[in-house]
Motif scaffolding. Structure first.
Motif, short mmCIF file in Angstrom:
data_model
loop_
_atom_site.label_atom_id
_atom_site.label_comp_id
_atom_site.label_asym_id
_atom_site.label_seq_id
_atom_site.Cartn_x
_atom_site.Cartn_y
_atom_site.Cartn_z
N VAL A 166 52.18 -21.26 18.47
CA VAL A 166 52.17 -22.69 18.13
C VAL A 166 52.16 -23.57 19.39
CG1 VAL A 166 53.48 -24.47 17.10
CG2 VAL A 166 53.34 -22.23 15.92
N ILE A 167 53.05 -23.41 20.42
CA ILE A 167 52.95 -24.23 21.55
C ILE A 167 51.97 -24.07 22.31
CG2 ILE A 167 54.34 -23.99 23.83
CD1 ILE A 167 56.76 -22.97 22.43
N LEU A 168 51.21 -22.97 22.35
CA LEU A 168 49.84 -22.90 23.09
C LEU A 168 48.76 -23.67 22.42
CD1 LEU A 168 48.06 -21.64 25.45
CD2 LEU A 168 47.87 -19.53 23.69
N LEU A 169 48.64 -23.45 21.11
CA LEU A 169 47.65 -24.14 20.32
C LEU A 169 47.86 -25.86 20.09
CD1 LEU A 169 47.04 -21.82 17.34
CD2 LEU A 169 45.59 -22.39 19.59
N ALA A 170 49.12 -26.22 20.01
CA ALA A 170 49.53 -27.63 19.84
C ALA A 170 49.45 -28.29 21.31
CB ALA A 170 51.22 -27.75 19.56
N SER A 171 49.62 -27.79 22.36
CA SER A 171 49.32 -28.03 23.82
C SER A 171 47.86 -28.17 24.15
CB SER A 171 50.12 -27.01 24.86
OG SER A 171 51.54 -27.14 24.68
N PHE A 172 47.16 -27.15 23.78
CA PHE A 172 45.76 -27.27 23.61
C PHE A 172 45.24 -28.58 23.00
CE2 PHE A 172 41.44 -25.71 22.23
CZ PHE A 172 40.90 -25.83 23.33
N CYS A 173 45.64 -28.87 21.92
CA CYS A 173 45.19 -29.77 21.07
C CYS A 173 45.28 -31.19 21.87
CB CYS A 173 45.72 -30.02 19.60
SG CYS A 173 45.36 -28.67 18.66
N CYS A 174 46.50 -31.23 22.41
CA CYS A 174 47.14 -32.66 23.22
C CYS A 174 46.33 -32.62 24.41
CB CYS A 174 48.43 -32.57 23.23
SG CYS A 174 49.44 -32.86 21.63
N ILE A 175 45.95 -31.64 24.98
CA ILE A 175 45.16 -31.54 26.19
C ILE A 175 43.64 -32.14 25.98
CG2 ILE A 175 44.26 -30.26 28.14
CD1 ILE A 175 46.67 -28.55 28.06
N LEU A 176 43.31 -31.60 24.88
CA LEU A 176 41.88 -32.10 24.27
C LEU A 176 41.77 -33.68 24.09
CD1 LEU A 176 40.39 -29.16 22.04
CD2 LEU A 176 39.85 -29.74 24.29
N TRP A 177 42.93 -34.05 23.16
CA TRP A 177 42.97 -35.58 22.96
C TRP A 177 42.90 -36.48 24.40
CZ3 TRP A 177 46.18 -33.79 18.27
CH2 TRP A 177 45.46 -33.90 17.02
N GLY A 178 43.95 -35.76 25.45
CA GLY A 178 44.09 -36.45 26.37
C GLY A 178 42.84 -36.42 27.03
N SER A 179 41.82 -35.50 27.11
CA SER A 179 40.59 -35.57 27.73
C SER A 179 39.89 -36.77 26.94
CB SER A 179 39.97 -34.36 27.70
OG SER A 179 39.31 -33.96 26.35
N ALA A 180 39.98 -37.07 25.96
CA ALA A 180 39.03 -38.44 25.08
C ALA A 180 39.32 -39.34 26.15
CB ALA A 180 39.57 -38.31 23.95
N TYR A 181 40.50 -39.71 26.93
CA TYR A 181 40.61 -41.01 27.80
C TYR A 181 39.60 -41.04 28.65
CZ TYR A 181 45.26 -41.76 25.73
OH TYR A 181 46.35 -42.10 24.95
N LEU A 187 29.08 -37.57 24.39
CA LEU A 187 29.15 -37.88 22.76
C LEU A 187 29.32 -36.63 21.96
CD1 LEU A 187 29.33 -40.03 20.63
CD2 LEU A 187 26.80 -39.89 20.44
N LEU A 188 28.67 -35.59 22.56
CA LEU A 188 28.53 -34.61 21.91
C LEU A 188 30.04 -33.75 22.24
CD1 LEU A 188 25.07 -32.79 22.26
CD2 LEU A 188 26.25 -33.57 20.25
N TYR A 189 30.41 -34.04 23.45
CA TYR A 189 31.75 -33.38 23.92
C TYR A 189 32.95 -33.85 23.06
CZ TYR A 189 36.03 -32.54 26.40
OH TYR A 189 37.18 -32.09 26.77
N LEU A 190 32.93 -35.40 22.99
CA LEU A 190 33.75 -36.10 22.59
C LEU A 190 34.03 -35.56 20.73
CD1 LEU A 190 33.31 -39.48 23.68
CD2 LEU A 190 35.41 -38.09 24.07
N GLY A 191 32.81 -35.30 20.24
CA GLY A 191 32.59 -34.77 18.77
C GLY A 191 33.44 -33.61 18.86
#
Length: 311
Positions: free
Chosen positions: A13-28, A233-237
């Motif tokens: 859970v910690i690994l996957l949730a952190s991974f999601c937030c890093i991905l969303w952070g890369s959207a900036y 754009l594909l990466y953001l998707g």
């Protein structure tokens, strides 16, 4: 090992949730790069909505294609299911990003990042009133405080000393944060009757289509498609498809309050990744301290010796 055992294992859970937030952070940095490559000015809100529409349509289609190849029945939906998915798409994707982009145009990036991080508070508070086994306790309170201090620290500047508040600025960002929190809980509810991949795919697709229609109907066009801009754009998707899919599954099997605290990682990872990819200064002490504070907060909330995170 079945899905529930996998997605309630504390380390996973910690690994996957952190991974999601890093991905969303890369959207900036991803979105900023996209604006530059597609030549979209930051004050052209309708072109930004069109850009977001393309992004989420691509993300939704990616999830649904994976679901199809995973032998999911994409059309096994009742009329009630369809209504629920339309409502989720309109609120979690369309409404949230409309308020976010309009708010961002009327406030600073510093304040937007801080106000957007309040989604963690909203999730914890809503879960407290909606779930008997997800009450606010001292661990969650401490975790929220540490996380918010971390976000304040990573965004610290003289702009923080300006306490002006605009309804269509900071207010709209707060509405976007609340929409994300409320819709995450609503998504958790409808995942009980609809496969989580279908929930993710359809809500992204529906929300993206409405954003694109709103943008194009107000002359918000996206042009200058090149190999570079298309790849961005594909990466953001892709990041949206992966992050929302995993996040939806995590919320389905875990307490909302435990997962929500990871949202504090988004602005911090966004600041660090922006420093790397946008050639900004990465060696700021506040970035490291902020990250440590958020990690300690997440650890305090999720540390249950010899227990799994359970709903």
């Amino acid at each position: 090992m079945n899905n529930k055992k996998i997605f309630t294992n504390r380390k996973i859970v910690i690994l996957l949730a952190s991974f999601c937030c890093i991905l969303w952070g890369s959207a900036y940095p991803g979105v900023k790069s996209g604006y530059a490559l597609f030549k979209i000015s930051t004050d052209n809100i309708f072109s930004e909505l069109s850009f977001a529409g393309y992004r989420f349509i691509i993300a939704g289609l990616m999830v649904l294609i994976v679901a199809l190849f995973s032998s999911k029945n994409l059309f096994s939906l009742t009329r009630k299911n369809i209504k629920e998915l339309i409502l989720l798409g309109l609120t979690q994707t369309t409404l949230q990003y409309m308020f976010f982009y309009i708010g961002l145009a009327h406030t600073s990036g510093v304040k937007a990042s801080i106000m957007n991080s309040t989604s963690a508070f909203f999730s914890v508070i809503l879960a407290h009133f909606l779930y008997n086994d997800d009450r606010i306790n001292s661990r969650k309170a401490i975790g929220c405080i540490l996380g918010f201090i971390g976000v304040l620290l990573v965004n610290f500047s003289s702009d923080l000393l300006n306490f002006s508040f605009k309804i269509n600025g900071e207010g709209f960002i707060a509405v976007a944060a609340f929409a994300f929190s409320a819709c995450s809980i609503y998504g958790k509810k409808i995942c009980k009757s609809i496969d989580s991949m279908l929930v993710t795919g359809y809500q992204l697709l529906i929300g993206g289509l409405v954003l694109l229609i709103l943008g194009i109907s107000n002359k918000g066009h996206v042009t200058n498609f090149t190999i570079g801009s298309t790849l961005v754009l594909l990466y953001l998707g892709l990041l949206s498809a992966v992050a929302f899919s995993i996040w939806t599954i995590l919320l389905k099997y875990n307490k909302v309050g435990s997962i929500a605290l990871f949202n504090f990682l988004i602005p911090i990872s966004g600041a660090i990744l922006s420093s790397i990819f946008l050639k900004e200064n990465i060696f700021d002490w506040e970035n490291a301290v902020a990250l440590i504070l958020v990690c300690i907060g997440v650890y305090i909330v999720n540390h249950h010796p010899n227990k799994l995170l359970k709903v």
